[in-house]
Design a protein around this motif. Structure first.
Motif, short mmCIF file in Angstrom:
data_model
loop_
_atom_site.label_atom_id
_atom_site.label_comp_id
_atom_site.label_asym_id
_atom_site.label_seq_id
_atom_site.Cartn_x
_atom_site.Cartn_y
_atom_site.Cartn_z
N LYS A 410 12.09 5.79 -1.63
CA LYS A 410 11.46 5.39 -0.37
C LYS A 410 10.59 6.53 0.18
CE LYS A 410 13.61 6.36 3.04
NZ LYS A 410 14.79 6.61 3.84
N ASP A 411 11.11 7.75 0.11
CA ASP A 411 10.35 8.90 0.60
C ASP A 411 9.07 9.09 -0.20
OD1 ASP A 411 12.24 9.38 2.51
OD2 ASP A 411 13.29 10.95 1.37
N VAL A 412 9.14 8.90 -1.52
CA VAL A 412 7.93 9.05 -2.35
C VAL A 412 6.89 8.00 -1.96
CG1 VAL A 412 7.02 8.92 -4.69
CG2 VAL A 412 9.17 10.11 -4.26
N HIS A 413 7.34 6.77 -1.73
CA HIS A 413 6.40 5.73 -1.32
C HIS A 413 5.75 6.09 0.02
CE1 HIS A 413 6.68 2.67 -4.37
NE2 HIS A 413 8.01 2.67 -4.34
N ARG A 414 6.51 6.64 0.94
CA ARG A 414 5.94 7.01 2.23
C ARG A 414 4.92 8.13 2.07
NH1 ARG A 414 9.63 7.46 7.44
NH2 ARG A 414 7.51 7.28 8.28
N GLU A 415 5.23 9.12 1.24
CA GLU A 415 4.28 10.21 1.04
C GLU A 415 3.02 9.72 0.34
OE1 GLU A 415 4.59 12.96 2.51
OE2 GLU A 415 6.59 12.45 3.23
N LEU A 416 3.17 8.80 -0.61
CA LEU A 416 1.99 8.23 -1.26
C LEU A 416 1.15 7.45 -0.25
CD1 LEU A 416 3.34 7.10 -4.74
CD2 LEU A 416 1.27 8.46 -4.34
N ALA A 417 1.79 6.76 0.66
CA ALA A 417 1.05 6.03 1.69
C ALA A 417 0.26 7.00 2.56
CB ALA A 417 2.01 5.21 2.54
N THR A 423 -8.47 6.94 2.66
CA THR A 423 -9.54 6.38 1.84
C THR A 423 -9.15 5.10 1.11
OG1 THR A 423 -8.86 7.81 0.00
CG2 THR A 423 -10.62 8.61 1.44
N ALA A 424 -7.87 4.82 0.98
CA ALA A 424 -7.41 3.63 0.25
C ALA A 424 -6.32 2.94 1.07
CB ALA A 424 -6.91 4.01 -1.13
N PRO A 425 -6.68 2.30 2.19
CA PRO A 425 -5.66 1.68 3.04
C PRO A 425 -4.87 0.60 2.33
CG PRO A 425 -7.88 1.09 3.76
CD PRO A 425 -8.03 2.17 2.76
N ALA A 426 -5.49 -0.13 1.39
CA ALA A 426 -4.76 -1.19 0.68
C ALA A 426 -3.61 -0.59 -0.12
CB ALA A 426 -5.70 -1.96 -0.23
N ALA A 427 -3.88 0.52 -0.82
CA ALA A 427 -2.80 1.19 -1.57
C ALA A 427 -1.74 1.73 -0.63
CB ALA A 427 -3.39 2.32 -2.42
N ALA A 428 -2.15 2.28 0.50
CA ALA A 428 -1.18 2.80 1.47
C ALA A 428 -0.28 1.68 1.98
CB ALA A 428 -1.91 3.47 2.63
N LEU A 429 -0.86 0.52 2.25
CA LEU A 429 -0.06 -0.61 2.74
C LEU A 429 0.94 -1.07 1.69
CD1 LEU A 429 -2.85 -2.63 4.58
CD2 LEU A 429 -0.91 -1.46 5.62
N TRP A 430 0.54 -1.06 0.42
CA TRP A 430 1.46 -1.47 -0.65
C TRP A 430 2.67 -0.54 -0.69
CZ3 TRP A 430 3.45 0.62 -5.13
CH2 TRP A 430 4.05 -0.27 -6.03
N HIS A 431 2.40 0.76 -0.61
CA HIS A 431 3.51 1.72 -0.65
C HIS A 431 4.39 1.60 0.59
CE1 HIS A 431 2.46 3.86 -4.30
NE2 HIS A 431 1.22 3.95 -3.90
N LEU A 432 3.80 1.36 1.74
CA LEU A 432 4.60 1.21 2.95
C LEU A 432 5.43 -0.07 2.90
CD1 LEU A 432 2.01 2.38 5.62
CD2 LEU A 432 4.15 3.52 5.03
N HIS A 433 4.87 -1.10 2.30
CA HIS A 433 5.64 -2.34 2.14
C HIS A 433 6.87 -2.08 1.28
CE1 HIS A 433 6.33 -6.65 1.90
NE2 HIS A 433 6.50 -6.52 0.60
N LYS A 434 6.69 -1.30 0.19
CA LYS A 434 7.83 -0.95 -0.66
C LYS A 434 8.85 -0.12 0.11
CE LYS A 434 6.68 -2.61 -4.76
NZ LYS A 434 7.55 -3.58 -5.48
N ALA A 435 8.37 0.81 0.92
CA ALA A 435 9.29 1.65 1.69
C ALA A 435 10.06 0.82 2.72
CB ALA A 435 8.51 2.76 2.38
N LEU A 436 9.38 -0.14 3.35
CA LEU A 436 10.06 -1.00 4.32
C LEU A 436 11.16 -1.81 3.65
CD1 LEU A 436 7.27 -2.46 6.63
CD2 LEU A 436 9.31 -1.23 7.34
N ALA A 437 10.86 -2.33 2.45
CA ALA A 437 11.85 -3.15 1.75
C ALA A 437 13.08 -2.35 1.36
CB ALA A 437 11.21 -3.77 0.51
#
Length: 934
Positions: A410-417, A423-437
């Motif tokens: 979860k922490d890695v996904h947040r840092e990737l977000a 510059t890549a909000p779509a990728a950030a949202l994907w990682h945050l969605h994973k972190a939320l789950a």
């Protein structure tokens, strides 16, 4: 001694580019031959030609009758004494014997030299004198002082980047003026050309010679090695060779490294490998990575520097990339990975910048240790608001492939977000969605959801993000219990503000957020989170079209404290509200906070809209030139920041300013480019409706009135669908009414006026009321039209809307002329011409001139003073500053911030072309400004 040209002797032909230095040495030798002992210290870095100069000088000295003793720092004692070495080796010192007498030793040396001088002139040539023992150089100094009237020449050479036991004594010799210093600098381009001609043949292209000199820094030794490599590569010294020169330069040096290291002792090879891994390091760090003491690492570095495999740098020794690759090429891959892992750990333990540690982690197959993730987190934090480098993103992605716990993943996904968000909000949202789950804790989920919402703002996921934030907010309210603590309340407030921020600029999400916001109590603004929520609620109040005083009060409370964190949306939003509420000075000051500090402090995604917002405010305030500057600066910053956000507001601001400046074709190109590059433009509530408003203006200027009407009608429908009731967000209705009136469609125009009138009265600013009167005048007749125009001019005069005031006054002048009041028409038209000219609205000024001539008036003599270009606020601030009032006192007097005072003074200095308040001219005081300034 005779000074000779460079080509006289064989040594001169091998010594290139140093004829002036050689002649200087020979002149000193001439003085020595005449009976005055001389000492010369030739100083310079390795490879600069010190040894070659000494060799050439020795040949000339022998030819001119000198007995020459040539020695180096390490062999100086024996050769100077001219005593044969004992075949049995050195005799061990007797512990019982008294210590040697240094003065007796120096007297013996003096006597020895005196005997030698009796036979004729003597020259002692000592290379690498810094390596001499201190006692040896003190003997030389002693002899020089006592043989001052003898034909003795002492010629010393010192390598500047290398210390030795004799360095301090050499410094004393120079300080006491007993030695002439000759600093050897880089070889000239002429000398470089001669070396190239000898090595590669001629003719030598001057640009080729210049490039070789730049690459080698004027170092003859490095140049010789470079030329040897170029000769092997078959490169000629012409323009074609110049194109090939750069590509082979690094490889030539790198090709020599393996053979060089093969014959070196172990410590040198170990330090070379450690430096190749690190790229740049000091001896302590190199020693730690190489596994040897720092002193031995320093000695090994000296060897590498002599070979030029390492060069000195600001943070230790540096190794060039081609050389690094050549050193590491012969090592097993496993050994290199182990070295890089150790290097990363050492750099981290030493507290080096996270970027240096990441440069090592990048080469590792696995990022699976907790400290590695902490380093990557620090690297992202070091670039707030900017995209993390590809190295950081690559390391984080590799971390996802390691064996991680659910919490670590979860922490890695947040840092990737965080790394991708700029510059890549779509990728950030994907990682945050994973972190939320992967999160169960309500508080942690709230924190992630807040990031999710802010990243979704302006994207197609905004509506979904608003729903997610609402769900998290509901869960959070149910979680802490009936009496949440201060930290819980602060977090909840932050989530609520993120929900509003995500929605307020989205045409679809607005209605979802409005329903929630209507049930919330207005926060007091005592904490950062409450001020953020106030900022968002002030924007919502503005969009709802509630009284401007109410929205401005909320915005002021949100901005009343300058937060320690960099300014962001929480400053942009309230500043925009204040501009809509006619508080132009406060709005500009707020946007200045977002622009202050330069790109290093504020990310482009904040600075670009801040600059564009300033452009729109300046445009409405009648400073078209300033609006153009700010809009161009916003676009330039967006382009420098690379791909990503298409900077819609910057395009719109530039298009609007260009239209008012009469550059319609350029404005159309700017607006067309925006539509092509921003696929999400229609979802951006603020930018989309501003775009439609400005696009309609562009179509009208091109003569397409029907097309302009269609675009303005679309703007009105879209605002209504989004629930925006503020009539000034994009005042499409005013040009639509005037255009319909021109077509004779008065009833249709009157319907628009009646529809917008309640919203204008509710918002209640002078600009809103004045524009409403102007619109009503478009559909009125006779004396009623004239009365409405007079009222519009009077009301707009008390607003900062100078452009709209000029337009209204032009309409008034035109109407007066139709009613036969030529004197009144001329009076108003002259004011229009002067006001429009100062604003830079030349189209209106030209139109008003034509109407003035038609009314029988003469062209007005415009004021030539630059004072007329100042706004009322700038004039008030400048008047007080000229009287010596401090910035703080001015701010208190005029009820503005000190930053606003500074901003106004900066504008005044620029417009009046003065350097400070002492140069401010007279005539600044506006009417009504009393001695106190109030």
């Amino acid at each position: 001694m005779t000074v000779i040209p460079e080509t006289r002797h064989e040594s001169s032909r091998t010594l290139v580019g140093r004829s002036a230095e050689l002649n200087s040495v020979l002149r000193q030798a001439g003085r020595a031959r005449a009976g005055t002992a001389q000492a010369v210290l030739v100083r310079g870095p390795a490879g600069i030609g010190r040894s070659s100069l000494l060799t050439a000088a020795a040949i000339h000295l022998r030819a001119d009758g000198f007995t020459v003793r040539t020695l180096t720092g390490s062999t100086a004692p024996g050769l100077i004494d001219d005593e044969p070495a004992d075949p049995a080796g050195p005799v061990a010192a007797d512990p019982a014997a008294p210590p040697p007498d240094p003065y007796a030793d120096r007297r013996r040396f003096h006597a020895h030299l005196a005997r030698r001088l009796a036979a004729g002139p003597l020259a002692l040539v000592v290379d690498d004198a810094q390596g001499c023992e201190e006692a040896t150089l003190r003997r030389l100094d002693f002899a020089l002082r006592r043989l001052a009237g003898q034909p003795l020449l002492v010629l010393l050479a010192q390598r500047t980047e290398s210390d030795g036991p004799g360095t301090a004594v050499l410094a004393e010799l120079l300080a006491q003026d007993r030695c002439t210093l000759m600093e050897l600098g880089p070889m000239s381009e002429t000398g470089t050309g001669r070396m190239i001609d000898r090595a590669l043949g001629g003719p030598v292209d001057p640009l080729f010679a210049r490039r070789c000199a730049e690459l080698c820094g004027g170092n003859p030794h490095l140049l010789g090695r470079l030329l040897a490599g170029l000769r092997t590569a078959g490169i000629r010294p012409d323009r074609g060779g110049l194109r090939r020169l750069r590509s082979v330069y690094g490889g030539i040096l790198a090709s020599l490294i393996p053979d060089f290291l093969a014959v070196q002792p172990g410590p040198v090879r170990q330090v070379a490998t450690a430096l190749a891994v690190l790229g740049r390091a000091d001896p302590d760090l190199l020693g730690a990575l190489a596994g040897i003491p720092a002193r031995r690492a320093e000695t090994a570095l000296a060897v590498l520097r002599r070979f030029e495999a390492a060069t000195p740098g600001t943070r230790g020794a540096v190794m060039r990339d081609p050389v690094r690759r050549a050193v590491l090429a012969g090592l097993p891959a496993g050994a290199v990975r182990e070295l890089r892992t150790r290097a990363a750990r050492l750099l981290n333990d030493a507290g080096r910048p996270a970027a240096d540690v990441v440069a090592q982690l990048l080469f590792l197959d696995r990022i699976d240790e907790p400290w590695m993730l902490a380093v990557l987190r620090d690297a992202i934090a070091a670039t707030p608001g900017r995209a993390a480098g590809p190295d950081v993103v690559g390391c984080l992605r590799r971390a996802l492939t390691a064996r991680l716990t659910a919490a670590e993943r979860k922490d890695v996904h947040r840092e990737l977000a965080r790394a991708c968000a700029p510059t890549a909000p779509a990728a950030a949202l994907w990682h945050l969605h994973k972190a939320l789950a992967a999160t169960e804790d309500a508080r942690e989920k709230a924190s992630i959801a807040m990031d999710y919402g802010l990243s979704a703002a302006g994207t197609r996921q905004a509506t979904e993000a608003v729903r997610t934030l609402g769900s998290v907010l509901d869960d959070f309210d149910a979680g802490p219990g009936a009496a949440p603590g201060p930290a819980d309340r602060e977090l909840r407030t932050t989530i609520a503000s993120a929900l509003l921020v995500t929605a307020v600029n989205d045409t679809t999400a607005m209605s979802v957020a409005r329903e929630r916001a209507l049930t919330w109590a207005l926060p007091r603004g005592d904490s950062p989170a409450e001020r953020q929520l106030l900022a968002a609620m002030s924007v919502m109040t503005c969009l709802d079209g509630r009284p401007a005083a109410e929205a401005a009060a909320q915005a002021r409370k949100a901005l009343r404290v300058e937060e320690a964190a960099p300014a962001g949306w929480w400053v942009l939003g309230p500043s925009t509200v204040l501009s809509q509420a006619d508080a132009v000075d406060e709005a500009l000051a707020g946007l200045e906070r977002s622009c202050a500090g330069g790109p290093a402090r504020q990310a482009a995604r904040v600075r670009v809209p801040a600059l564009a917002g300033r452009s729109l405010i300046l445009h409405n305030a009648g400073d078209i030139a300033g609006a153009l500057r700010q809009a161009r600066a916003a676009l330039a910053l967006a382009e420098r920041s690379g791909p990503g956000d298409p900077a819609p507001l910057a395009h719109i601001a530039l298009g609007s300013a260009l239209l008012s400046a009469g550059r319609t074709a350029e404005a159309a190109l700017v607006l067309d480019r925006l539509v092509r590059t921003d696929a999400a433009l229609e979802r951006r509530l603020y930018e989309w409706h501003h775009y439609l408003y400005v696009r309609g203006r562009a179509l009208r200027e091109h003569g397409d009135l029907e097309g302009a009407l269609a675009v303005w009608r679309r703007c009105g429908r879209s605002l209504a669908e989004a629930g925006v009731a503020n009539p000034l967000l994009a005042p499409w209705w005013l040009p639509a009414v005037s255009t319909l009136a021109r077509f004779g469609r008065t009833a249709e125009a009157a319907g628009i006026v009646e529809e917008v009138r309640p919203n204008l009265r509710r918002w209640g600013t002078p600009r809103a009321l004045g524009l409403g009167l102007l619109a009503a005048a478009c559909v009125a007749d006779g004396r009623a039209r004239l009365r409405l125009l007079r009222d519009s001019v009077d009301v707009l005069a008390s607003s900062p809307a100078r452009l709209e005031l000029a337009k209204a006054e032009y309409q008034l002048g035109h109407e007066l002329l139709l009613h036969g009041d030529a004197d009144g028409a001329r009076r108003h038209l002259r004011r229009v011409i002067e006001r429009a000219t100062h604003c830079g609205y030349h189209l209106l000024a030209a139109t008003a001139r034509r109407l003035l001539v038609h009314a029988g008036g003469r062209m007005p003599q415009l004021a030539t003073s630059a004072l007329d270009s100042l706004t009322g606020s700038e004039r008030r601030v400048a008047a007080l500053a000229r009287e010596g009032v401090s910035n703080k006192k001015i701010a208190e007097t005029l009820f503005i911030t000190t930053r606003t005072v500074e901003m106004h003074l900066t504008n005044v200095y620029r417009k009046l072309d003065v350097r400070g308040r002492s140069e401010l001219p007279g005539g600044l005081r506006p009417s009504g400004l009393l001695a106190t300034g109030r």
